[in-house]
Scaffold this motif. Sequence first.
Motif, PDB file in Angstrom:
ATOM      1  N   LEU A  58       0.822  -1.209   0.000  1.00 50.12           N
ATOM      2  CA  LEU A  58       0.000   0.000   0.000  1.00 50.12           C
ATOM      3  C   LEU A  58       0.856   1.259   0.000  1.00 50.12           C
ATOM      4  CD1 LEU A  58      -2.874  -0.904   2.507  1.00 50.12           C
ATOM      5  CD2 LEU A  58      -3.047  -0.635   0.022  1.00 50.12           C
ATOM      6  N   GLY A  61       0.919   3.414  -3.358  1.00 50.53           N
ATOM      7  CA  GLY A  61      -0.220   4.289  -3.579  1.00 50.53           C
ATOM      8  C   GLY A  61      -0.307   5.401  -2.555  1.00 50.53           C
ATOM      9  N   TYR A  62       0.075   5.100  -1.326  1.00 47.86           N
ATOM     10  CA  TYR A  62       0.018   6.065  -0.225  1.00 47.86           C
ATOM     11  C   TYR A  62       0.888   7.285  -0.515  1.00 47.86           C
ATOM     12  CZ  TYR A  62       0.795   7.718   4.641  1.00 47.86           C
ATOM     13  OH  TYR A  62       0.911   8.456   5.793  1.00 47.86           O
ATOM     14  N   ALA A  64       2.296   8.201  -3.423  1.00 49.03           N
ATOM     15  CA  ALA A  64       1.904   8.858  -4.681  1.00 49.03           C
ATOM     16  C   ALA A  64       0.652   9.706  -4.495  1.00 49.03           C
ATOM     17  CB  ALA A  64       1.677   7.809  -5.766  1.00 49.03           C
ATOM     18  N   LEU A  65      -0.338   9.175  -3.776  1.00 50.26           N
ATOM     19  CA  LEU A  65      -1.606   9.893  -3.594  1.00 50.26           C
ATOM     20  C   LEU A  65      -1.415  11.166  -2.791  1.00 50.26           C
ATOM     21  CD1 LEU A  65      -4.652   9.976  -4.021  1.00 50.26           C
ATOM     22  CD2 LEU A  65      -4.909   8.613  -1.928  1.00 50.26           C
TER      23      LEU A  65
END
Length: 225
Positions: A58, A61-62, A64-65
Amino acid sequence: MKYIIEKLKLAIPIAVYMVIYLVWFFVLESKITTYTLIHTSIDDKIPFCEFFVIPYFLWFGYVALTVVVALFTDEQEYRKSLVFLITGMTIFLIISTLWPNGHNLRPLDIQGKNLCCRLVAGLYRTDTPTNLWPSIHVYNSIGAHLCVSHCSATKDKKVIRIGSFILCVSIIFSTMLIKQHSFFDVCTAFLMALLMGIIVYRTELIESIHESIKDHENHVSLRKA
């Protein structure tokens, strides 16, 4: 459309840097064959737990988001986040170049056939246990949580901040519980993140740079006008 173009321009530095980072990293992985093994007595006491591979993945995505959210909602926080992340990743690359390192913590045989075990096995096949110090998973996770805690779009949303903190801590523990990193990798990454956090969030350095950039952009706009 103009708004999107402006945001895409702001994203160019991190996009270019990620290309440089990945090329540099893969060159290290392919060219260096001698490593200094990192190991502490605490590593032997940490159990293997395949379920922590979930927060480990995760992480991608963490981080990058959080950067994308900051890019579109808080330009100043976005710049701070870039300084934090890029500085840490560059230090990591320099360390890996000058002091190639690795560990032998991975279990020889992963017991179990569940999905998490298969994910760990796949991770082991694609990611060598080398060039690990300091842990970028740990460092960037802390950077992402700092971004969430300071970004105008999320800092007042308690549920998001708590969720970010839980995910950040879970990722940090995951690096050791799936035997991707030594306790030493984690501690040094934490200390590096603490130092950079003070520089980025407790001094006026980034604000000064941000204002200088704004002044330059305004000067250029006036000259064009």
